[in-house]
Design an enzyme around this catalytic site. Structure first.
Site, PDB file in Angstrom:
ATOM      1  N   TYR A 142       0.859  -1.186   0.000  1.00  0.00           N
ATOM      2  CA  TYR A 142       0.000   0.000   0.000  1.00  0.00           C
ATOM      3  C   TYR A 142       0.892   1.231   0.000  1.00  0.00           C
ATOM      4  O   TYR A 142       1.873   1.301   0.744  1.00  0.00           O
ATOM      5  CB  TYR A 142      -0.894   0.004   1.242  1.00  0.00           C
ATOM      6  CG  TYR A 142      -1.781   1.225   1.369  1.00  0.00           C
ATOM      7  CD1 TYR A 142      -2.830   1.447   0.465  1.00  0.00           C
ATOM      8  CD2 TYR A 142      -1.585   2.163   2.385  1.00  0.00           C
ATOM      9  CE1 TYR A 142      -3.655   2.565   0.585  1.00  0.00           C
ATOM     10  CE2 TYR A 142      -2.418   3.274   2.517  1.00  0.00           C
ATOM     11  CZ  TYR A 142      -3.451   3.473   1.615  1.00  0.00           C
ATOM     12  OH  TYR A 142      -4.260   4.572   1.735  1.00  0.00           O
ATOM     13  N   ASP A 237       9.302   2.790   0.079  1.00  0.00           N
ATOM     14  CA  ASP A 237       8.239   3.421   0.851  1.00  0.00           C
ATOM     15  C   ASP A 237       8.422   2.985   2.297  1.00  0.00           C
ATOM     16  O   ASP A 237       8.039   1.884   2.692  1.00  0.00           O
ATOM     17  CB  ASP A 237       6.866   3.011   0.301  1.00  0.00           C
ATOM     18  CG  ASP A 237       5.731   3.695   1.050  1.00  0.00           C
ATOM     19  OD1 ASP A 237       6.007   4.318   2.099  1.00  0.00           O
ATOM     20  OD2 ASP A 237       4.573   3.597   0.601  1.00  0.00           O
ATOM     21  N   LYS A 265       3.924   8.545   9.256  1.00  0.00           N
ATOM     22  CA  LYS A 265       3.747   7.893  10.558  1.00  0.00           C
ATOM     23  C   LYS A 265       4.804   8.325  11.603  1.00  0.00           C
ATOM     24  O   LYS A 265       4.671   9.405  12.134  1.00  0.00           O
ATOM     25  CB  LYS A 265       3.661   6.369  10.360  1.00  0.00           C
ATOM     26  CG  LYS A 265       2.445   6.064   9.453  1.00  0.00           C
ATOM     27  CD  LYS A 265       2.116   4.644   9.180  1.00  0.00           C
ATOM     28  CE  LYS A 265       0.794   4.565   8.421  1.00  0.00           C
ATOM     29  NZ  LYS A 265       0.790   3.869   7.163  1.00  0.00           N
TER      30      LYS A 265
HETATM   31  C1  LIG Z   1       0.157   4.415   5.794  1.00  0.00           C
HETATM   32  C2  LIG Z   1       0.942   4.221   4.556  1.00  0.00           C
HETATM   33  C3  LIG Z   1       0.911   5.143   3.487  1.00  0.00           C
HETATM   34  C4  LIG Z   1      -0.048   6.282   3.454  1.00  0.00           C
HETATM   35  O1  LIG Z   1       0.185   7.210   4.470  1.00  0.00           O
HETATM   36  P1  LIG Z   1      -1.002   8.183   4.936  1.00  0.00           P
HETATM   37  O2  LIG Z   1      -0.343   9.071   5.926  1.00  0.00           O
HETATM   38  O3  LIG Z   1      -2.071   7.307   5.486  1.00  0.00           O
HETATM   39  O4  LIG Z   1      -1.457   8.913   3.724  1.00  0.00           O
HETATM   40  C5  LIG Z   1       1.792   4.971   2.438  1.00  0.00           C
HETATM   41  N1  LIG Z   1       2.662   3.943   2.416  1.00  0.00           N
HETATM   42  C6  LIG Z   1       2.710   3.032   3.402  1.00  0.00           C
HETATM   43  C7  LIG Z   1       3.724   1.934   3.332  1.00  0.00           C
HETATM   44  C8  LIG Z   1       1.847   3.124   4.485  1.00  0.00           C
HETATM   45  O5  LIG Z   1       1.879   2.198   5.445  1.00  0.00           O
END
Ligand SMILES: *Cc1c(COP(=O)(O)O)cnc(C)c1O
Length: 426
Positions: A142, A237, A265
């Site tokens: 994701y 990511d 995060k």
């Molecule tokens: C949570 C997440 C996102 C998106 O971040 P948001 O702050 O919710 O927009 C993108 N990449 C990864 C790997 C994530 O876990």
């Protein structure tokens, strides 16, 4: 009726699904949300006065636990100086210097407001830098909710992605190629067909959005060398893994340098923050230094920077925290395995550092396809039991458990005992 139930009844009338982000609705475990009123350390307290040991940690940011005193006082001090100026500030410089000092692959960084924004911007930058359009993403990873990344799980042979959400025009996903996690073969296939057109490969270096799926030995190395061979940028990511697996993220943990990295995060310490960064030569293409446009009214917000800087500084000053956290987590997930093994139920416990996931399947979980073999009804039943007994798990099979430094031995033991009660029927 409890306060959470009453709130949810009100919420569904005025908010789609009653929540501001889908997984909070508890829909996938056939339940309804607990409305959280406050949190401290590793515990959450809901509107009805129930206490929970928290295994979400706001989906990762709370690695130090909730309400860490130094983080809180930094935020309060920043608030007193002003909530937002829409102008350059010292904390932004401090944050950028901090990130560059902690992550060897990063020489310059741009702050944004979410992980979604960070990834979306990094991809635009990769396309601007390489002057190519196609990207490869892995099914089950994701990367936020931007158009080009909401692609249906597809076979590696497909040459253009199909939107996985209403409202995403096919044109937005036609340059998104899907590959299978841990399968270099599926990536090589794309490169052999159109390697010269691929701007970037984006990957969660340890996948934590299909449960938890660690990279197999050689997978990240293989991506690195394919990208080098074709002049493609490798984007890690690290929205979840950044500052979690270690102070220099998954790239430090596995010893692989990406070209660009995205954060979210943890970097915001609980405030809405994202960031992307990489080599100077690439990052200098971002506006106003270069021609890749990207902006944000509240980006680098002083209150958000205060929270992030405070949290990262504590982590930087205490390298032993990661050793402790990872050791504690390792033991916890091993004990979990022992309980599951005794119960005779089919299971897999995948874990990397403090991230872990319990799947109800006999199959080794190494990609999205194998993750999908988990019995989600069994997960829902388990999850609802745990919640009812004061253990707050992510209400979805395909999310991680997040341990924090605030989880004590006693809390972990208590959690294991509740699991044992559930699985052994005692
Ligand atoms: C949570 C997440 C996102 C998106 O971040 P948001 O702050 O919710 O927009 C993108 N990449 C990864 C790997 C994530 O876990």
């Amino acid at each position: 009726m409890g306060k959470s139930e009453t709130l949810f009844e009100r919420a569904v009338k005025v908010m789609p699904g009653g929540v501001n982000s889908p997984v909070r609705a508890f829909g996938s475990v056939g339940s309804t949300p607990r409305f959280i009123k406050s949190a401290k350390g590793a515990c959450l307290y809901d509107e009805d006065g129930n206490k929970y040991i928290d295994y979400i940690g706001s989906w990762g940011p709370m690695i130090l636990g909730h309400g860490q005193p130094e983080v809180l006082s930094s935020v309060i001090d920043a608030c007193k100086r002003g909530l937002s100026f829409g102008a350059a500030t010292a904390p932004e410089v401090e944050m950028a210097e901090l990130v560059c000092s902690l992550i060897p692959s990063i020489e310059m960084v741009r702050m944004v407001n979410s992980g979604t924004e960070a990834v979306m911007s990094a991809i635009r930058l990769a396309r601007g830098y390489t002057k190519r359009n196609k990207i490869i993403k892995f099914t089950g990873c994701y990367h936020g909710h931007s158009d080009g990344l909401l692609v249906k799980a597809g076979s590696g042979a497909m040459t253009s992605g199909i939107p996985d959400s209403l409202g995403v025009p096919a044109g937005c996903t036609q340059d998104t190629l899907s590959a299978d996690y841990n399968s270099l073969g599926s990536v090589t296939e794309h490169f052999q067909r159109c390697g010269e057109e691929i701007a970037a490969v984006i990957v969660e270096p340890a996948a934590a959005n299909m449960g938890v799926v660690p990279p197999k030995p050689g997978f990240l190395e293989g991506l690195r060398s394919l990208c080098d061979e074709y002049g493609t940028l490798l984007i890690f990511d690290e929205v979840i893994t950044g500052f979690r697996l270690g102070i220099s993220g998954a790239q430090g943990y596995y010893g692989i340098e990406p070209d660009l990295t995205t954060f979210g995060k943890i970097i915001g310490g609980g405030m809405p923050v994202g960031a992307y960064g990489g080599r100077r030569e690439i990052m200098e293409l971002v506006a106003p230094a270069g021609g890749v446009y990207q902006a944000g009214t509240l980006s680098g917000n002083p209150v958000a920077m205060a929270a992030g800087i405070a949290q990262l500084t504590i982590l930087k000053e205490h390298p032993e925290y990661y050793t402790d956290l990872n050791e504690k987590a390792n033991k916890f997930y091993q004990d979990m395995q022992k309980i599951l093994k005794k119960s005779g139920r089919p299971y897999q416990v995948n874990h990397v550092g403090s991230l872990g996931c319990l799947y109800f399947t006999e199959k080794e979980v190494a990609d999205y396809e194998s993750a999908k073999t988990s019995d989600t009804k069994a997960f829902a039943d388990y999850c609802n039991y745990m919640t009812a007994n004061g253990v707050y798990l992510a209400p979805s099979q395909f999310e991680a458990m997040f341990l924090s430094l605030a989880h004590t031995e006693e809390m972990l033991q208590e959690t294991l005992e509740i699991m044992e009660q559930y699985f052994m029927g005692t």
